[in-house]
Design a protein around this motif. Structure first.
Motif, mmCIF file in Angstrom:
data_model
loop_
_atom_site.group_PDB
_atom_site.id
_atom_site.type_symbol
_atom_site.label_atom_id
_atom_site.label_comp_id
_atom_site.label_asym_id
_atom_site.label_seq_id
_atom_site.Cartn_x
_atom_site.Cartn_y
_atom_site.Cartn_z
ATOM 1 N N THR A 21 0.981 -1.186 -0.072
ATOM 2 C CA THR A 21 -0.075 -0.015 0.016
ATOM 3 C C THR A 21 0.902 1.265 0.231
ATOM 4 O OG1 THR A 21 -1.768 -0.974 1.187
ATOM 5 C CG2 THR A 21 -1.795 0.995 1.349
ATOM 6 N N PHE A 22 0.667 2.051 -0.994
ATOM 7 C CA PHE A 22 1.245 3.380 -1.203
ATOM 8 C C PHE A 22 0.481 4.693 -0.876
ATOM 9 C CE2 PHE A 22 3.712 0.273 -3.756
ATOM 10 C CZ PHE A 22 4.955 0.453 -2.977
ATOM 11 N N ARG A 23 0.711 5.660 -0.206
ATOM 12 C CA ARG A 23 0.107 6.879 -0.193
ATOM 13 C C ARG A 23 0.586 7.869 -1.204
ATOM 14 N NH1 ARG A 23 -3.566 6.500 3.398
ATOM 15 N NH2 ARG A 23 -4.208 8.600 3.069
ATOM 16 N N LEU A 24 -0.617 8.471 -1.709
ATOM 17 C CA LEU A 24 -0.128 9.290 -2.870
ATOM 18 C C LEU A 24 -0.761 10.586 -2.629
ATOM 19 C CD1 LEU A 24 -0.513 6.702 -5.602
ATOM 20 C CD2 LEU A 24 1.830 7.667 -5.050
ATOM 21 N N ARG A 25 -0.333 11.572 -3.473
ATOM 22 C CA ARG A 25 -0.790 12.897 -3.343
ATOM 23 C C ARG A 25 -1.901 12.880 -4.417
ATOM 24 N NH1 ARG A 25 -0.900 16.406 0.714
ATOM 25 N NH2 ARG A 25 -0.743 17.978 -0.662
ATOM 26 N N VAL A 26 -3.134 13.627 -4.350
ATOM 27 C CA VAL A 26 -3.858 13.689 -5.120
ATOM 28 C C VAL A 26 -3.545 15.050 -6.094
ATOM 29 C CG1 VAL A 26 -6.475 14.429 -5.696
ATOM 30 C CG2 VAL A 26 -5.928 12.825 -3.875
ATOM 31 N N PRO A 27 -3.743 15.151 -7.388
ATOM 32 C CA PRO A 27 -4.018 14.153 -8.310
ATOM 33 C C PRO A 27 -3.275 12.927 -8.588
ATOM 34 C CG PRO A 27 -3.594 15.658 -9.709
ATOM 35 C CD PRO A 27 -3.599 16.229 -8.148
ATOM 36 N N ASP A 33 2.337 7.374 -11.310
ATOM 37 C CA ASP A 33 2.850 7.688 -9.860
ATOM 38 C C ASP A 33 2.881 6.492 -8.995
ATOM 39 O OD1 ASP A 33 2.762 10.509 -10.665
ATOM 40 O OD2 ASP A 33 0.714 10.552 -10.061
ATOM 41 N N ALA A 34 1.800 5.745 -9.075
ATOM 42 C CA ALA A 34 2.148 4.435 -8.110
ATOM 43 C C ALA A 34 3.052 3.533 -8.553
ATOM 44 C CB ALA A 34 0.456 3.756 -8.235
#
Length: 100
Positions: free
Chosen positions: A24-30, A35-36
């Motif tokens: 599980t990765f945390r990403l900034r929106v958008p 990116d993942a």
């Protein structure tokens, strides 16, 4: 530290017959598939996986690198099949005909 409202969590998975990598990765929106995959590419658990040349999907649906992700999406990295399903089916049918 609580996650910011502008963060989303996405799961990146890659499965082999005897082993699966699920992170599980945390990403900034958008956030996009690209990116993942960029985060997965530097993760040691994904070492040896040809992420750049693999097909990818979200929940079983093929998507492109620019696809926008939502919180909770599962990004799937697909691998090539070891055997073509049609060829395998044909071989099984021929073997069945040979047996008495």
């Amino acid at each position: 530290m609580a996650p910011e409202a502008a963060d989303i969590a996405v799961e990146v998975v890659y499965a082999e017959p005897q082993h699966a990598v699920v992170k599980t990765f945390r990403l900034r929106v958008p956030a996009t598939i690209e990116d993942a995959l960029r985060l997965a590419a530097v993760d040691p658990d994904f070492a040896g996986i040809d992420i750049l040349h693999s097909a990818v999907g979200v929940f079983g649906r093929l998507v492109g690198a620019g696809h926008l992700l939502n919180d909770g999406d599962r990004v799937e990295i697909y691998r090539r099949l070891a055997v073509d399903p049609k060829s395998a089916r044909r071989a099984r049918a021929q073997d069945a005909r040979k047996k008495p």
